[in-house]
Motif scaffolding. Structure first.
Motif, PDB file in Angstrom:
ATOM      1  N   ILE B  20      27.154 -36.009 -28.083  1.00 12.35           N
ATOM      2  CA  ILE B  20      28.007 -37.017 -28.720  1.00 12.35           C
ATOM      3  C   ILE B  20      28.902 -37.610 -27.645  1.00 12.35           C
ATOM      4  CG2 ILE B  20      29.812 -37.471 -30.407  1.00 12.35           C
ATOM      5  CD1 ILE B  20      28.688 -35.189 -32.084  1.00 12.35           C
ATOM      6  N   LEU B  21      28.802 -38.904 -27.491  1.00 12.48           N
ATOM      7  CA  LEU B  21      29.657 -39.622 -26.547  1.00 12.48           C
ATOM      8  C   LEU B  21      30.764 -40.295 -27.350  1.00 12.48           C
ATOM      9  CD1 LEU B  21      26.874 -41.252 -24.326  1.00 12.48           C
ATOM     10  CD2 LEU B  21      27.797 -38.934 -24.271  1.00 12.48           C
ATOM     11  N   ARG B  22      31.965 -40.195 -26.829  1.00 19.97           N
ATOM     12  CA  ARG B  22      33.118 -40.658 -27.604  1.00 19.97           C
ATOM     13  C   ARG B  22      33.791 -41.855 -26.952  1.00 19.97           C
ATOM     14  NH1 ARG B  22      33.616 -36.612 -31.274  1.00 19.97           N
ATOM     15  NH2 ARG B  22      32.681 -34.649 -30.612  1.00 19.97           N
ATOM     16  N   CYS B  23      34.339 -42.672 -27.798  1.00 22.43           N
ATOM     17  CA  CYS B  23      34.987 -43.908 -27.346  1.00 22.43           C
ATOM     18  C   CYS B  23      36.190 -44.173 -28.242  1.00 22.43           C
ATOM     19  CB  CYS B  23      33.975 -45.055 -27.437  1.00 22.43           C
ATOM     20  SG  CYS B  23      34.657 -46.703 -27.215  1.00 22.43           S
ATOM     21  N   TYR B  50      30.184 -53.217 -36.989  1.00 19.94           N
ATOM     22  CA  TYR B  50      31.300 -53.963 -37.572  1.00 19.94           C
ATOM     23  C   TYR B  50      31.433 -53.577 -39.022  1.00 19.94           C
ATOM     24  CZ  TYR B  50      33.768 -57.880 -39.750  1.00 19.94           C
ATOM     25  OH  TYR B  50      34.634 -58.649 -40.482  1.00 19.94           O
ATOM     26  N   ASN B  51      32.653 -53.438 -39.480  1.00 24.27           N
ATOM     27  CA  ASN B  51      32.921 -53.153 -40.882  1.00 24.27           C
ATOM     28  C   ASN B  51      32.163 -51.902 -41.339  1.00 24.27           C
ATOM     29  OD1 ASN B  51      34.257 -53.834 -43.279  1.00 24.27           O
ATOM     30  ND2 ASN B  51      32.534 -55.038 -44.050  1.00 24.27           N
ATOM     31  N   ASN B  52      32.183 -50.903 -40.474  1.00 25.96           N
ATOM     32  CA  ASN B  52      31.586 -49.594 -40.763  1.00 25.96           C
ATOM     33  C   ASN B  52      30.076 -49.584 -40.954  1.00 25.96           C
ATOM     34  OD1 ASN B  52      33.666 -47.657 -40.602  1.00 25.96           O
ATOM     35  ND2 ASN B  52      34.542 -48.469 -42.487  1.00 25.96           N
ATOM     36  N   GLU B  53      29.432 -50.589 -40.376  1.00 26.14           N
ATOM     37  CA  GLU B  53      27.975 -50.529 -40.391  1.00 26.14           C
ATOM     38  C   GLU B  53      27.395 -51.195 -39.150  1.00 26.14           C
ATOM     39  OE1 GLU B  53      27.096 -52.362 -44.159  1.00 26.14           O
ATOM     40  OE2 GLU B  53      26.934 -54.339 -43.255  1.00 26.14           O
ATOM     41  N   ILE B  54      26.165 -50.847 -38.859  1.00 25.03           N
ATOM     42  CA  ILE B  54      25.481 -51.444 -37.716  1.00 25.03           C
ATOM     43  C   ILE B  54      25.189 -52.903 -38.010  1.00 25.03           C
ATOM     44  CG2 ILE B  54      23.299 -51.457 -36.447  1.00 25.03           C
ATOM     45  CD1 ILE B  54      23.286 -48.400 -36.674  1.00 25.03           C
ATOM     46  N   SER B  55      25.567 -53.779 -37.044  1.00 26.89           N
ATOM     47  CA  SER B  55      25.277 -55.209 -37.177  1.00 26.89           C
ATOM     48  C   SER B  55      23.912 -55.524 -36.571  1.00 26.89           C
ATOM     49  CB  SER B  55      26.344 -56.041 -36.462  1.00 26.89           C
ATOM     50  OG  SER B  55      27.614 -55.757 -36.961  1.00 26.89           O
ATOM     51  N   GLU B  56      23.724 -55.066 -35.344  1.00 22.77           N
ATOM     52  CA  GLU B  56      22.469 -55.296 -34.637  1.00 22.77           C
ATOM     53  C   GLU B  56      22.148 -54.062 -33.814  1.00 22.77           C
ATOM     54  OE1 GLU B  56      21.723 -58.958 -36.200  1.00 22.77           O
ATOM     55  OE2 GLU B  56      20.410 -57.881 -34.794  1.00 22.77           O
ATOM     56  N   LYS B  57      20.864 -53.851 -33.581  1.00 23.66           N
ATOM     57  CA  LYS B  57      20.457 -52.780 -32.688  1.00 23.66           C
ATOM     58  C   LYS B  57      19.227 -53.225 -31.920  1.00 23.66           C
ATOM     59  CE  LYS B  57      17.906 -50.379 -36.324  1.00 23.66           C
ATOM     60  NZ  LYS B  57      17.730 -49.081 -37.040  1.00 23.66           N
ATOM     61  N   SER B  58      19.052 -52.632 -30.748  1.00 24.94           N
ATOM     62  CA  SER B  58      17.913 -52.995 -29.921  1.00 24.94           C
ATOM     63  C   SER B  58      16.764 -52.016 -30.177  1.00 24.94           C
ATOM     64  CB  SER B  58      18.305 -52.962 -28.438  1.00 24.94           C
ATOM     65  OG  SER B  58      18.517 -51.620 -28.026  1.00 24.94           O
ATOM     66  N   GLU B  59      15.640 -52.316 -29.537  1.00 24.51           N
ATOM     67  CA  GLU B  59      14.455 -51.446 -29.698  1.00 24.51           C
ATOM     68  C   GLU B  59      14.707 -50.060 -29.126  1.00 24.51           C
ATOM     69  OE1 GLU B  59      14.529 -55.295 -29.223  1.00 24.51           O
ATOM     70  OE2 GLU B  59      14.011 -54.342 -27.306  1.00 24.51           O
ATOM     71  N   ILE B  60      15.641 -49.984 -28.169  1.00 25.63           N
ATOM     72  CA  ILE B  60      15.969 -48.695 -27.552  1.00 25.63           C
ATOM     73  C   ILE B  60      16.614 -47.769 -28.583  1.00 25.63           C
ATOM     74  CG2 ILE B  60      17.297 -47.554 -25.747  1.00 25.63           C
ATOM     75  CD1 ILE B  60      17.427 -50.339 -24.355  1.00 25.63           C
ATOM     76  N   PHE B  61      17.381 -48.353 -29.473  1.00 31.33           N
ATOM     77  CA  PHE B  61      18.180 -47.601 -30.447  1.00 31.33           C
ATOM     78  C   PHE B  61      17.262 -47.123 -31.558  1.00 31.33           C
ATOM     79  CE2 PHE B  61      22.473 -46.530 -31.701  1.00 31.33           C
ATOM     80  CZ  PHE B  61      22.399 -46.369 -33.076  1.00 31.33           C
ATOM     81  N   ASP B  62      16.523 -46.044 -31.283  1.00 32.73           N
ATOM     82  CA  ASP B  62      15.588 -45.534 -32.289  1.00 32.73           C
ATOM     83  C   ASP B  62      16.260 -44.452 -33.134  1.00 32.73           C
ATOM     84  OD1 ASP B  62      13.769 -43.642 -29.729  1.00 32.73           O
ATOM     85  OD2 ASP B  62      15.644 -43.203 -30.773  1.00 32.73           O
ATOM     86  N   ASP B  63      15.448 -43.722 -33.890  1.00 33.06           N
ATOM     87  CA  ASP B  63      15.989 -42.740 -34.840  1.00 33.06           C
ATOM     88  C   ASP B  63      16.733 -41.595 -34.174  1.00 33.06           C
ATOM     89  OD1 ASP B  63      13.154 -43.002 -37.141  1.00 33.06           O
ATOM     90  OD2 ASP B  63      14.930 -44.256 -36.810  1.00 33.06           O
ATOM     91  N   GLN B  64      16.585 -41.462 -32.872  1.00 33.43           N
ATOM     92  CA  GLN B  64      17.307 -40.401 -32.163  1.00 33.43           C
ATOM     93  C   GLN B  64      18.778 -40.755 -31.957  1.00 33.43           C
ATOM     94  OE1 GLN B  64      16.093 -37.334 -31.248  1.00 33.43           O
ATOM     95  NE2 GLN B  64      14.379 -38.019 -32.504  1.00 33.43           N
ATOM     96  N   PHE B  65      19.090 -42.021 -32.123  1.00 26.71           N
ATOM     97  CA  PHE B  65      20.447 -42.502 -31.884  1.00 26.71           C
ATOM     98  C   PHE B  65      21.160 -42.755 -33.212  1.00 26.71           C
ATOM     99  CE2 PHE B  65      20.493 -43.415 -27.325  1.00 26.71           C
ATOM    100  CZ  PHE B  65      19.149 -43.471 -27.010  1.00 26.71           C
ATOM    101  N   SER B  66      22.455 -42.513 -33.216  1.00 28.35           N
ATOM    102  CA  SER B  66      23.268 -42.910 -34.359  1.00 28.35           C
ATOM    103  C   SER B  66      24.681 -43.188 -33.870  1.00 28.35           C
ATOM    104  CB  SER B  66      23.275 -41.833 -35.448  1.00 28.35           C
ATOM    105  OG  SER B  66      23.848 -40.633 -34.961  1.00 28.35           O
ATOM    106  N   VAL B  67      25.376 -44.011 -34.632  1.00 25.74           N
ATOM    107  CA  VAL B  67      26.771 -44.305 -34.310  1.00 25.74           C
ATOM    108  C   VAL B  67      27.615 -44.055 -35.537  1.00 25.74           C
ATOM    109  CG1 VAL B  67      26.408 -45.961 -32.435  1.00 25.74           C
ATOM    110  CG2 VAL B  67      26.399 -46.758 -34.807  1.00 25.74           C
ATOM    111  N   GLU B  68      28.882 -43.787 -35.256  1.00 25.00           N
ATOM    112  CA  GLU B  68      29.785 -43.457 -36.346  1.00 25.00           C
ATOM    113  C   GLU B  68      31.202 -43.815 -35.939  1.00 25.00           C
ATOM    114  OE1 GLU B  68      30.011 -39.642 -39.332  1.00 25.00           O
ATOM    115  OE2 GLU B  68      30.163 -39.247 -37.191  1.00 25.00           O
ATOM    116  N   ARG B  69      31.971 -44.210 -36.941  1.00 21.64           N
ATOM    117  CA  ARG B  69      33.403 -44.377 -36.724  1.00 21.64           C
ATOM    118  C   ARG B  69      34.067 -43.381 -37.669  1.00 21.64           C
ATOM    119  NH1 ARG B  69      37.192 -47.408 -34.290  1.00 21.64           N
ATOM    120  NH2 ARG B  69      38.806 -48.466 -35.480  1.00 21.64           N
ATOM    121  N   ASP B  71      36.913 -41.933 -37.873  1.00 20.93           N
ATOM    122  CA  ASP B  71      38.299 -42.125 -38.296  1.00 20.93           C
ATOM    123  C   ASP B  71      38.717 -43.518 -37.854  1.00 20.93           C
ATOM    124  OD1 ASP B  71      38.960 -39.807 -35.705  1.00 20.93           O
ATOM    125  OD2 ASP B  71      39.000 -41.981 -35.523  1.00 20.93           O
ATOM    126  N   GLY B  72      40.027 -43.804 -37.892  1.00 21.57           N
ATOM    127  CA  GLY B  72      40.461 -45.163 -37.584  1.00 21.57           C
ATOM    128  C   GLY B  72      40.458 -45.524 -36.117  1.00 21.57           C
TER     129      GLY B  72
END
Lengths: 114, 113
Positions: B20-23, B50-69, B71-72
């Protein structure tokens, strides 16, 4: 692909000289952004120029945009050793599915020697 | 001046492990992004959020990847089962709106052994 492609790939100049690098892209853009990256470090934003703009200045930086030729140039005047870095252009497309999706070029490596 | 912060700066993991990489994006920004740069190659877009959901993703971003926000303030990139070819510098970025300046963090160097 609307990726930017920089030219030249590498540029070596003396301190005090000007450095010019070019970026070409393939499809219509909303904006074009220039970034700097010092070796192994993060990307620092330099300038954003929109498709309806032709020229922008920021300090020693001057960026031009020619949408008819699909090209942009970045000029660094009176270069300093601290300007040594890689410079990238990145384009953002016109269509809603390309918003936020910056397409980066391979970059120009600039070396400024004292 | 506000900045995007990323942790850790360097992550070493074994192939097949989850990372998990954090930002922490700039506080008033609403759009968040992940990019990666394999050594010696171009910076590549992975995903926008944006607005707690994925707007766009590339072909690289397959099922192994996920993003989450979660908290605030935090924005995370998870790679479920890392592969050798996931070794790269991962950059987080944020912007106040679409079609605006994207501010990048210093990156997390991921090394998969």
């Amino acid at each position: 692909s609307q990726q930017g492609e920089e030219d030249p790939q590498a540029l070596s100049i003396q301190e005090g000289e000007n450095a010019t690098m070019n970026c070409s892209y393939k499809t219509s853009i909303n904006n074009l952004q220039w970034y700097r990256q010092n070796s192994g470090r993060g990307l620092v934003h330099l300038i954003l120029i929109r498709s309806n703009e032709r020229e922008k200045h920021s300090g020693r930086l001057r960026v031009t945009l020619d949408t008819s030729k699909k090209s942009s140039s970045l000029l660094i005047t009176a270069s300093r050793a601290a300007d040594t870095a890689s410079y990238f252009c990145a384009t953002e497309g016109m269509t809603t599915d390309s918003w936020g999706k910056l397409q980066f070029g391979a970059g120009t490596q600039v070396v400024v020697t004292p | 001046e506000p900045e995007v912060t990323q942790t850790p700066s360097h992550q070493v993991t074994q192939m097949g492990q989850e990372v998990i990489l954090r930002c922490v994006p700039i506080s008033n920004h609403l759009y968040f992004y992940w990019y990666r740069q394999i050594l010696g190659q171009k910076v590549e877009f992975l995903v926008s959020f944006y607005n707690n959901e994925i707007s766009e993703k590339s072909e690289i971003f397959d099922d192994q990847f996920s993003v989450e926000r979660p908290d605030g303030s935090n924005f995370t990139l998870k790679i479920r089962s890392t592969k050798l070819e996931d070794s790269a510098m991962y950059f987080c970025a944020s912007s106040v709106a679409a079609k605006n300046i994207q501010y990048f963090g210093a990156g997390t160097r991921l090394s998969v052994l």
